[in-house]
Design an enzyme around this catalytic site. Sequence first.
Site, short mmCIF file in Angstrom:
data_model
loop_
_atom_site.label_atom_id
_atom_site.label_comp_id
_atom_site.label_asym_id
_atom_site.label_seq_id
_atom_site.Cartn_x
_atom_site.Cartn_y
_atom_site.Cartn_z
N LYS A 1 -2.52 3.44 6.25
CA LYS A 1 -2.72 1.99 6.24
C LYS A 1 -1.46 1.27 6.69
O LYS A 1 -1.53 0.31 7.46
CB LYS A 1 -3.06 1.52 4.82
CG LYS A 1 -4.53 1.49 4.51
CD LYS A 1 -4.78 0.78 3.19
CE LYS A 1 -6.16 1.07 2.68
NZ LYS A 1 -6.38 0.62 1.32
N ASP B 1 -8.16 -4.40 0.07
CA ASP B 1 -9.03 -3.63 -0.81
C ASP B 1 -10.37 -3.53 -0.10
O ASP B 1 -10.84 -4.51 0.48
CB ASP B 1 -9.18 -4.32 -2.17
CG ASP B 1 -9.70 -3.34 -3.22
OD1 ASP B 1 -9.08 -2.27 -3.37
OD2 ASP B 1 -10.73 -3.62 -3.86
N SER B 2 -10.95 -2.35 -0.13
CA SER B 2 -12.17 -2.16 0.65
C SER B 2 -13.11 -1.20 -0.03
O SER B 2 -12.74 -0.53 -0.99
CB SER B 2 -11.81 -1.63 2.05
OG SER B 2 -11.09 -0.43 1.93
N ASP C 1 -17.72 7.18 6.20
CA ASP C 1 -18.07 6.97 7.60
C ASP C 1 -19.25 7.82 8.11
O ASP C 1 -20.11 7.31 8.82
CB ASP C 1 -16.86 7.23 8.51
CG ASP C 1 -15.91 6.04 8.56
OD1 ASP C 1 -16.33 4.94 8.17
OD2 ASP C 1 -14.76 6.22 8.98
N SER D 1 0.86 -1.18 0.00
CA SER D 1 0.00 0.00 0.00
C SER D 1 0.89 1.23 0.00
O SER D 1 1.96 1.23 0.63
CB SER D 1 -0.88 0.02 1.25
OG SER D 1 -1.51 1.28 1.37
N HIS D 2 0.45 2.26 -0.71
CA HIS D 2 1.20 3.51 -0.70
C HIS D 2 0.52 4.54 0.19
O HIS D 2 0.82 5.72 0.14
CB HIS D 2 1.38 4.01 -2.15
CG HIS D 2 2.30 3.14 -2.94
ND1 HIS D 2 3.57 3.53 -3.29
CD2 HIS D 2 2.17 1.88 -3.39
CE1 HIS D 2 4.17 2.54 -3.95
NE2 HIS D 2 3.33 1.53 -4.03
#
Length: 203
Positions: free
Chosen positions: A19, A75-76, A164, A14-15
């Site tokens: 995360k 991945d989400s 959210d 991940s960049h």
Amino acid sequence: MARRFTNKKLVIASHNPGKVREIGELMAPFGVEVVPAGALGLPEPEETGTTFEANAELKALASAKAAKLPALADDSGLVVQALNGDPGIYSARWAGPTKDFAIAMRKVEEALAGKTAQGNHDRRAYFVAALTLAWPDGHTETFRGEVHGALVWPPRGLRGFGYDPMFLADGQSQTFGEMEPDAKHAMSHRARAFKQLVDACFG
Ligand code: IMP
């Protein structure tokens, strides 16, 4: 039986620094040193999969093969029932080039309002996180976590990120944007996928 993780180092495919930090904290109790893909100069592959799992797998495999070390990718996204699963794997893209989630949330609400006008009042949605641990020999272990709820409008709360503020998990009175971060992290899709990964490969 899942393959167990026995290395000392784990590449985080991940960049996104947030995360990488979060995963580093989760892995610390297992004595695992996490290395961000960016620090190794690994390229970010295009997310060409049609499922969360396929995208997590292609990202993890690309890093594992290039670094010759095990790699973890996630991945989400948000899946809205009445929108046939949209924004789904395109959840980040709905925020546009400026990554503005006020825009993305409004797009979701407008699409839902269109459904309401046609008599469909279904506001159910869920977050999904797919996590893949990949090894350089091509072996993968993939886990999926979900948290189900409904979408509210207007958005509520300034915490969290992404969608959210419009997501109310089942049984909660506060949106993910209003909840204490620890309370969200205890029940989130990502936490559920991580628990499965840890139990299967690190326990
Ligand atoms: P990716 O997994 O980095 O490709 O991005 C997934 C996108 O889904 C994020 O940019 C968010 O918009 C959304 N998303 C994933 N998890 C959450 C969450 O916990 N809260 C709010 N939005 C989320």
